[in-house]
Design a protein around this motif. Structure first.
Motif, mmCIF file in Angstrom:
data_model
loop_
_atom_site.group_PDB
_atom_site.id
_atom_site.type_symbol
_atom_site.label_atom_id
_atom_site.label_comp_id
_atom_site.label_asym_id
_atom_site.label_seq_id
_atom_site.Cartn_x
_atom_site.Cartn_y
_atom_site.Cartn_z
ATOM 1 N N PRO A 246 0.625 -1.107 0.141
ATOM 2 C CA PRO A 246 0.008 0.134 -0.286
ATOM 3 C C PRO A 246 0.619 0.970 -0.336
ATOM 4 C CG PRO A 246 -0.001 -0.815 2.228
ATOM 5 C CD PRO A 246 0.555 -2.279 1.508
ATOM 6 N N HIS A 270 -2.597 -6.517 5.007
ATOM 7 C CA HIS A 270 -1.570 -5.732 4.493
ATOM 8 C C HIS A 270 -0.001 -6.100 4.260
ATOM 9 C CE1 HIS A 270 -4.497 -2.133 3.672
ATOM 10 N NE2 HIS A 270 -4.708 -2.787 5.313
ATOM 11 N N GLU A 284 1.455 6.020 10.260
ATOM 12 C CA GLU A 284 1.237 6.768 9.256
ATOM 13 C C GLU A 284 0.103 6.618 8.195
ATOM 14 O OE1 GLU A 284 1.572 11.975 7.686
ATOM 15 O OE2 GLU A 284 3.347 10.294 8.100
ATOM 16 N N SER A 286 -3.700 6.740 7.557
ATOM 17 C CA SER A 286 -3.860 7.786 7.104
ATOM 18 C C SER A 286 -3.660 8.540 5.560
ATOM 19 C CB SER A 286 -4.490 8.916 7.226
ATOM 20 O OG SER A 286 -3.508 10.000 8.313
ATOM 21 N N LYS A 287 -1.574 8.339 5.774
ATOM 22 C CA LYS A 287 -1.272 9.515 4.145
ATOM 23 C C LYS A 287 -1.032 8.113 3.013
ATOM 24 C CE LYS A 287 2.802 10.193 2.783
ATOM 25 N NZ LYS A 287 5.010 11.010 3.336
ATOM 26 N N TYR A 288 -1.741 6.873 3.033
ATOM 27 C CA TYR A 288 -2.141 5.093 2.224
ATOM 28 C C TYR A 288 -3.462 5.413 1.638
ATOM 29 C CZ TYR A 288 3.427 6.180 3.236
ATOM 30 O OH TYR A 288 4.351 6.797 3.510
ATOM 31 N N ASN A 289 -3.893 6.168 2.434
ATOM 32 C CA ASN A 289 -5.809 5.996 2.791
ATOM 33 C C ASN A 289 -6.387 4.686 3.289
ATOM 34 O OD1 ASN A 289 -5.733 8.469 0.410
ATOM 35 N ND2 ASN A 289 -4.905 6.091 -1.103
ATOM 36 N N HIS A 290 -6.087 4.701 3.951
ATOM 37 C CA HIS A 290 -6.143 3.854 5.426
ATOM 38 C C HIS A 290 -6.633 4.221 7.045
ATOM 39 C CE1 HIS A 290 -6.056 0.358 3.104
ATOM 40 N NE2 HIS A 290 -4.590 0.725 2.550
ATOM 41 N N ASN A 291 -7.018 4.383 7.528
ATOM 42 C CA ASN A 291 -7.928 4.921 8.782
ATOM 43 C C ASN A 291 -7.913 3.766 9.481
ATOM 44 O OD1 ASN A 291 -8.469 7.545 7.584
ATOM 45 N ND2 ASN A 291 -10.005 6.458 7.399
#
Length: 365
Positions: A246, A270, A284, A286-291
Protein backbone atom coordinates in the motif's frame (compact mmCIF):
# COMPACT_ATOMS: atom_id res chain seq x y z
CA UNK A 1 16.28 -69.62 -16.16
CA UNK A 2 19.10 -69.22 -13.63
CA UNK A 3 21.62 -68.70 -16.43
CA UNK A 4 19.41 -66.03 -18.03
CA UNK A 5 19.08 -64.22 -14.69
CA UNK A 6 22.85 -64.22 -14.20
CA UNK A 7 23.33 -62.88 -17.73
CA UNK A 8 20.76 -60.15 -17.11
CA UNK A 9 22.43 -59.12 -13.86
CA UNK A 10 25.79 -59.02 -15.63
CA UNK A 11 24.52 -56.62 -18.28
CA UNK A 12 22.75 -54.44 -15.69
CA UNK A 13 26.04 -54.16 -13.76
CA UNK A 14 27.98 -53.45 -16.94
CA UNK A 15 25.48 -50.75 -17.90
CA UNK A 16 25.77 -49.15 -14.46
CA UNK A 17 29.57 -49.14 -14.69
CA UNK A 18 29.53 -47.63 -18.16
CA UNK A 19 26.94 -45.04 -17.15
CA UNK A 20 29.05 -44.01 -14.16
CA UNK A 21 32.14 -43.79 -16.36
CA UNK A 22 30.18 -41.62 -18.78
CA UNK A 23 29.04 -39.34 -15.96
CA UNK A 24 32.54 -38.97 -14.59
CA UNK A 25 34.38 -38.34 -17.86
CA UNK A 26 35.63 -35.06 -16.38
CA UNK A 27 37.33 -36.71 -13.39
CA UNK A 28 41.06 -37.22 -12.89
CA UNK A 29 43.16 -38.29 -9.92
CA UNK A 30 44.30 -35.44 -7.70
CA UNK A 31 47.93 -36.06 -8.70
CA UNK A 32 47.02 -35.51 -12.37
CA UNK A 33 45.34 -32.14 -11.76
CA UNK A 34 47.10 -28.80 -11.93
CA UNK A 35 45.69 -26.69 -9.10
CA UNK A 36 46.88 -23.09 -9.05
CA UNK A 37 45.48 -21.77 -5.79
CA UNK A 38 47.46 -21.89 -2.55
CA UNK A 39 44.78 -21.23 0.07
CA UNK A 40 42.12 -23.43 1.68
CA UNK A 41 39.99 -23.28 -1.50
CA UNK A 42 42.69 -24.98 -3.58
CA UNK A 43 40.65 -28.07 -4.40
CA UNK A 44 37.23 -26.56 -5.03
CA UNK A 45 35.62 -24.09 -7.45
CA UNK A 46 35.44 -20.51 -6.16
CA UNK A 47 31.93 -20.11 -7.57
CA UNK A 48 29.98 -23.34 -7.01
CA UNK A 49 32.23 -25.05 -4.45
CA UNK A 50 32.48 -28.26 -6.46
CA UNK A 51 35.57 -30.47 -6.36
CA UNK A 52 38.06 -29.37 -9.03
CA UNK A 53 39.74 -32.75 -9.73
CA UNK A 54 36.31 -34.38 -10.05
CA UNK A 55 35.42 -31.96 -12.87
CA UNK A 56 38.98 -31.29 -13.96
CA UNK A 57 38.63 -31.70 -17.74
CA UNK A 58 36.40 -28.61 -17.83
CA UNK A 59 38.46 -26.49 -15.38
CA UNK A 60 39.29 -22.87 -16.20
CA UNK A 61 41.91 -20.70 -14.50
CA UNK A 62 41.63 -16.92 -14.41
CA UNK A 63 44.55 -14.63 -13.67
CA UNK A 64 43.48 -11.13 -12.67
CA UNK A 65 45.43 -7.97 -13.37
CA UNK A 66 46.50 -7.76 -9.73
CA UNK A 67 48.20 -11.18 -10.06
CA UNK A 68 45.55 -13.13 -8.14
CA UNK A 69 44.46 -16.47 -9.61
CA UNK A 70 41.20 -18.36 -9.25
CA UNK A 71 40.17 -21.77 -10.59
CA UNK A 72 36.68 -22.73 -11.72
CA UNK A 73 35.13 -26.11 -12.48
CA UNK A 74 33.65 -25.04 -15.80
CA UNK A 75 33.10 -22.31 -18.33
CA UNK A 76 29.64 -21.93 -16.75
CA UNK A 77 31.26 -20.66 -13.53
CA UNK A 78 33.89 -18.78 -15.54
CA UNK A 79 31.08 -16.98 -17.38
CA UNK A 80 29.57 -15.77 -14.11
CA UNK A 81 32.89 -14.23 -13.10
CA UNK A 82 33.45 -12.82 -16.59
CA UNK A 83 30.16 -10.94 -16.48
CA UNK A 84 31.12 -9.10 -13.29
CA UNK A 85 34.90 -8.74 -13.57
CA UNK A 86 35.79 -8.76 -17.28
CA UNK A 87 37.76 -5.51 -17.04
CA UNK A 88 39.89 -6.96 -14.20
CA UNK A 89 40.90 -10.17 -16.01
CA UNK A 90 44.42 -10.49 -17.44
CA UNK A 91 44.18 -13.93 -19.06
CA UNK A 92 42.27 -17.22 -18.93
CA UNK A 93 43.51 -20.78 -19.26
CA UNK A 94 41.56 -23.98 -19.81
CA UNK A 95 42.41 -27.65 -19.33
CA UNK A 96 43.24 -29.46 -22.56
CA UNK A 97 40.97 -32.52 -22.54
CA UNK A 98 43.70 -34.82 -23.88
CA UNK A 99 46.94 -33.74 -22.21
CA UNK A 100 45.28 -32.40 -19.01
CA UNK A 101 47.62 -29.41 -19.19
CA UNK A 102 46.51 -25.80 -18.86
CA UNK A 103 46.46 -24.03 -22.23
CA UNK A 104 45.54 -20.53 -23.39
CA UNK A 105 41.75 -20.43 -23.61
CA UNK A 106 41.78 -17.80 -26.36
CA UNK A 107 43.65 -20.10 -28.74
CA UNK A 108 41.90 -23.35 -27.72
CA UNK A 109 39.38 -25.21 -29.86
CA UNK A 110 36.19 -25.89 -27.92
CA UNK A 111 33.84 -28.75 -28.76
CA UNK A 112 30.34 -27.73 -27.75
CA UNK A 113 27.42 -30.16 -27.50
CA UNK A 114 29.15 -33.54 -27.52
CA UNK A 115 27.57 -36.65 -26.01
CA UNK A 116 29.95 -36.38 -23.04
CA UNK A 117 28.34 -34.95 -19.95
CA UNK A 118 28.72 -31.22 -19.32
CA UNK A 119 29.71 -29.54 -16.07
CA UNK A 120 27.07 -27.22 -14.56
CA UNK A 121 25.30 -27.34 -17.94
CA UNK A 122 23.34 -29.80 -20.06
CA UNK A 123 25.42 -28.67 -23.05
CA UNK A 124 28.98 -29.97 -22.70
CA UNK A 125 32.00 -27.83 -23.53
CA UNK A 126 35.50 -29.38 -23.79
CA UNK A 127 38.68 -27.65 -24.96
CA UNK A 128 41.56 -28.93 -27.11
CA UNK A 129 44.98 -27.62 -27.99
CA UNK A 130 44.62 -28.31 -31.74
CA UNK A 131 41.79 -28.35 -34.23
CA UNK A 132 42.78 -31.85 -35.30
CA UNK A 133 42.30 -33.19 -31.75
CA UNK A 134 38.94 -31.45 -31.52
CA UNK A 135 37.82 -33.00 -34.82
CA UNK A 136 38.84 -36.48 -33.65
CA UNK A 137 36.75 -35.98 -30.51
CA UNK A 138 33.78 -34.88 -32.61
CA UNK A 139 33.96 -38.00 -34.79
CA UNK A 140 33.52 -40.15 -31.71
CA UNK A 141 31.27 -38.03 -29.50
CA UNK A 142 29.68 -35.38 -31.74
CA UNK A 143 29.52 -31.63 -31.17
CA UNK A 144 30.72 -28.52 -32.96
CA UNK A 145 33.96 -26.55 -32.85
CA UNK A 146 33.82 -23.04 -31.41
CA UNK A 147 36.32 -20.41 -30.33
CA UNK A 148 36.63 -19.38 -26.69
CA UNK A 149 34.65 -16.17 -27.27
CA UNK A 150 31.85 -18.09 -28.99
CA UNK A 151 31.76 -20.72 -26.25
CA UNK A 152 31.78 -18.05 -23.54
CA UNK A 153 28.81 -16.35 -25.21
CA UNK A 154 26.93 -19.66 -25.34
CA UNK A 155 27.67 -20.12 -21.63
CA UNK A 156 26.56 -16.58 -20.77
CA UNK A 157 23.36 -16.91 -22.80
CA UNK A 158 22.47 -20.06 -20.88
CA UNK A 159 23.25 -18.78 -17.38
CA UNK A 160 19.75 -17.70 -16.40
CA UNK A 161 18.09 -20.92 -17.56
CA UNK A 162 20.81 -23.12 -16.05
CA UNK A 163 20.66 -21.23 -12.75
CA UNK A 164 16.97 -22.07 -12.41
CA UNK A 165 17.67 -25.74 -13.11
CA UNK A 166 20.57 -25.82 -10.66
CA UNK A 167 18.54 -24.07 -7.95
CA UNK A 168 15.83 -26.73 -8.26
CA UNK A 169 18.43 -29.46 -7.84
CA UNK A 170 19.98 -27.65 -4.88
CA UNK A 171 16.77 -27.36 -2.84
CA UNK A 172 17.14 -30.74 -1.05
CA UNK A 173 20.86 -30.07 -0.61
CA UNK A 174 20.18 -26.67 0.96
CA UNK A 175 17.54 -28.13 3.28
CA UNK A 176 19.99 -30.75 4.43
CA UNK A 177 22.63 -28.02 4.83
CA UNK A 178 20.30 -25.95 7.00
CA UNK A 179 19.73 -28.86 9.40
CA UNK A 180 23.46 -29.53 9.59
CA UNK A 181 24.28 -25.86 10.15
CA UNK A 182 21.74 -25.46 12.93
CA UNK A 183 22.91 -28.61 14.75
CA UNK A 184 26.67 -28.69 14.12
CA UNK A 185 27.74 -25.10 13.50
CA UNK A 186 27.89 -21.77 15.31
CA UNK A 187 24.69 -20.14 14.04
CA UNK A 188 25.85 -16.76 15.34
CA UNK A 189 28.52 -16.76 12.64
CA UNK A 190 25.91 -16.60 9.86
CA UNK A 191 26.66 -14.04 7.14
CA UNK A 192 26.09 -13.24 3.46
CA UNK A 193 28.17 -14.76 0.68
CA UNK A 194 28.66 -13.98 -3.00
CA UNK A 195 29.15 -17.63 -3.97
CA UNK A 196 29.00 -21.18 -2.64
CA UNK A 197 32.79 -21.35 -2.89
CA UNK A 198 33.15 -18.24 -0.75
CA UNK A 199 30.86 -19.74 1.91
CA UNK A 200 32.82 -22.98 1.84
CA UNK A 201 36.15 -21.23 2.34
CA UNK A 202 34.69 -19.17 5.21
CA UNK A 203 33.52 -22.33 6.97
CA UNK A 204 36.94 -23.94 6.59
CA UNK A 205 39.04 -20.93 7.54
CA UNK A 206 36.96 -19.97 10.58
CA UNK A 207 36.17 -23.50 11.83
CA UNK A 208 32.49 -22.63 12.13
CA UNK A 209 31.33 -26.26 12.14
CA UNK A 210 32.39 -29.51 13.79
CA UNK A 211 33.31 -32.75 12.01
CA UNK A 212 31.77 -32.13 8.60
CA UNK A 213 32.63 -34.50 5.75
CA UNK A 214 32.92 -33.21 2.18
CA UNK A 215 29.24 -33.68 1.33
CA UNK A 216 28.06 -32.04 4.53
CA UNK A 217 30.42 -29.10 3.98
CA UNK A 218 29.06 -28.59 0.47
CA UNK A 219 25.46 -28.80 1.69
CA UNK A 220 26.03 -26.18 4.40
CA UNK A 221 27.80 -23.94 1.87
CA UNK A 222 24.86 -24.18 -0.55
CA UNK A 223 22.48 -23.25 2.26
CA UNK A 224 24.54 -20.29 3.48
CA UNK A 225 24.89 -18.90 -0.04
CA UNK A 226 21.17 -19.10 -0.79
CA UNK A 227 19.04 -19.69 2.36
CA UNK A 228 15.85 -19.15 0.36
CA UNK A 229 16.35 -22.62 -1.18
CA UNK A 230 15.89 -24.14 2.29
CA UNK A 231 12.95 -21.97 3.29
CA UNK A 232 10.21 -23.73 5.25
CA UNK A 233 7.12 -22.33 3.54
CA UNK A 234 4.96 -23.33 6.52
CA UNK A 235 6.90 -20.82 8.65
CA UNK A 236 6.99 -18.00 6.09
CA UNK A 237 4.53 -15.16 5.65
CA UNK A 238 2.03 -16.33 3.03
CA UNK A 239 1.49 -13.59 0.46
CA UNK A 240 -1.32 -13.56 -2.13
CA UNK A 241 0.13 -13.31 -5.65
CA UNK A 242 -1.87 -10.13 -6.35
CA UNK A 243 -1.00 -8.37 -3.07
CA UNK A 244 0.47 -4.90 -3.59
CA UNK A 245 2.36 -2.86 -1.03
CA UNK A 246 0.00 0.00 0.00
CA UNK A 247 2.99 2.35 0.30
CA UNK A 248 4.90 1.82 -2.97
CA UNK A 249 2.46 -0.24 -5.07
CA UNK A 250 4.90 -3.08 -5.84
CA UNK A 251 3.81 -6.74 -5.98
CA UNK A 252 5.03 -8.11 -2.64
CA UNK A 253 5.19 -11.82 -3.59
CA UNK A 254 8.10 -11.05 -5.93
CA UNK A 255 10.29 -10.28 -2.89
CA UNK A 256 9.90 -13.20 -0.43
CA UNK A 257 13.06 -12.29 1.46
CA UNK A 258 11.66 -8.90 2.47
CA UNK A 259 7.97 -9.53 3.19
CA UNK A 260 6.31 -7.79 6.13
CA UNK A 261 2.68 -8.00 7.21
CA UNK A 262 0.15 -6.14 9.31
CA UNK A 263 -2.85 -8.30 10.25
CA UNK A 264 -6.02 -6.48 11.22
CA UNK A 265 -8.67 -7.83 13.58
CA UNK A 266 -11.53 -9.66 11.84
CA UNK A 267 -10.85 -8.03 8.47
CA UNK A 268 -7.76 -8.38 6.30
CA UNK A 269 -3.97 -8.08 6.09
CA UNK A 270 -1.65 -5.58 4.46
CA UNK A 271 1.60 -6.82 2.88
CA UNK A 272 4.79 -4.84 2.35
CA UNK A 273 8.03 -5.36 0.41
CA UNK A 274 10.15 -4.33 3.37
CA UNK A 275 10.09 -3.20 6.98
CA UNK A 276 10.63 0.43 6.03
CA UNK A 277 7.39 0.66 4.04
CA UNK A 278 5.55 -1.30 6.72
CA UNK A 279 6.66 1.17 9.38
CA UNK A 280 5.64 4.15 7.25
CA UNK A 281 2.16 2.63 7.02
CA UNK A 282 2.08 1.67 10.71
CA UNK A 283 3.00 5.18 11.86
CA UNK A 284 0.80 7.09 9.41
CA UNK A 285 -1.85 4.86 7.67
CA UNK A 286 -4.03 7.84 6.67
CA UNK A 287 -1.26 9.00 4.34
CA UNK A 288 -1.91 5.82 2.33
CA UNK A 289 -5.71 6.13 2.32
CA UNK A 290 -6.36 3.91 5.34
CA UNK A 291 -7.80 4.82 8.72
CA UNK A 292 -6.64 1.93 10.90
CA UNK A 293 -5.97 2.63 14.56
CA UNK A 294 -3.33 0.78 16.57
CA UNK A 295 -6.19 -1.07 18.31
CA UNK A 296 -7.30 -2.51 14.96
CA UNK A 297 -4.00 -4.36 14.60
CA UNK A 298 -3.96 -8.01 15.63
CA UNK A 299 -0.38 -8.93 14.68
CA UNK A 300 2.68 -7.50 12.91
CA UNK A 301 5.08 -9.93 11.25
CA UNK A 302 8.41 -9.47 9.49
CA UNK A 303 10.75 -11.90 7.70
CA UNK A 304 13.91 -12.95 9.52
CA UNK A 305 16.79 -12.07 7.21
CA UNK A 306 18.56 -15.42 7.45
CA UNK A 307 15.94 -18.11 8.16
CA UNK A 308 13.20 -16.33 6.15
CA UNK A 309 10.75 -17.37 8.90
CA UNK A 310 7.89 -15.12 9.91
CA UNK A 311 8.72 -13.49 13.26
CA UNK A 312 6.88 -11.14 15.60
CA UNK A 313 7.88 -7.63 14.54
CA UNK A 314 7.73 -6.36 18.11
CA UNK A 315 10.21 -9.01 19.27
CA UNK A 316 12.66 -8.61 16.37
CA UNK A 317 15.98 -6.74 16.17
CA UNK A 318 16.54 -4.34 13.27
CA UNK A 319 19.79 -3.18 11.69
CA UNK A 320 19.63 0.31 10.23
CA UNK A 321 22.06 1.97 7.83
CA UNK A 322 23.77 -1.13 6.41
CA UNK A 323 25.06 -1.56 2.85
CA UNK A 324 22.45 -4.27 2.14
CA UNK A 325 19.51 -2.91 0.19
CA UNK A 326 15.97 -4.18 -0.22
CA UNK A 327 13.57 -3.69 -3.16
CA UNK A 328 13.05 -0.06 -2.15
CA UNK A 329 16.68 0.79 -1.37
CA UNK A 330 17.95 1.37 2.16
CA UNK A 331 16.15 -0.93 4.54
CA UNK A 332 15.63 -1.93 8.16
CA UNK A 333 16.94 -5.51 8.25
CA UNK A 334 15.05 -7.75 10.74
CA UNK A 335 16.51 -10.59 12.84
CA UNK A 336 15.04 -12.82 15.54
CA UNK A 337 18.51 -13.26 17.04
CA UNK A 338 20.23 -10.19 18.54
CA UNK A 339 23.70 -11.72 18.21
CA UNK A 340 23.15 -12.34 14.49
CA UNK A 341 21.86 -8.79 14.11
CA UNK A 342 25.00 -7.36 15.73
CA UNK A 343 27.29 -9.49 13.57
CA UNK A 344 25.38 -8.45 10.45
CA UNK A 345 25.78 -4.81 11.51
CA UNK A 346 29.55 -5.31 11.81
CA UNK A 347 29.83 -7.16 8.50
CA UNK A 348 27.72 -4.64 6.57
CA UNK A 349 28.65 -1.31 8.14
CA UNK A 350 25.30 -0.86 9.86
CA UNK A 351 24.81 2.10 12.16
CA UNK A 352 22.73 0.62 14.96
CA UNK A 353 20.59 -2.31 16.14
CA UNK A 354 17.07 -1.18 17.06
CA UNK A 355 14.02 -2.69 18.68
CA UNK A 356 10.55 -2.08 17.22
CA UNK A 357 9.75 0.74 19.63
CA UNK A 358 13.02 2.51 18.72
CA UNK A 359 12.00 3.01 15.08
CA UNK A 360 10.97 6.61 14.50
CA UNK A 361 9.31 8.35 11.55
CA UNK A 362 12.38 10.41 10.70
CA UNK A 363 14.43 7.23 10.20
CA UNK A 364 12.21 6.10 7.32
CA UNK A 365 12.87 8.84 4.77
Amino acid sequence: MKKSLITLLFFITLFAINTNAQEMFQTVDLKEATLVKEDSSKEFCNVCGMDLPKYYKTNHVTEFKNGHKEQYCSIHCQAQIHEDYEDKIKNIQVVDTNSLKLIDAKSAFYVVGSSKKGTMSAVSKYAFLTKNEAEKFIKEFGGEIHTFDETLKIAKDGLEKEKKILDEKRIPVAKKGKKIFESMCDINQMKDFNSIGEAKQYLIDNKICNNLDAQMLQAVSVYLYNPILARDNSKAIKVPEDAKCPVCGMFVAKYPKWVAQIKLRNTHSHYFDGVKDMMKFYIEPSKYNHNHSKEDILQINVTDYYSLDSIDAKEAFYVIGSNVYGPMGEELIPFKNETQAKKFMEDHFGKKVLKFEDIKKEMLF
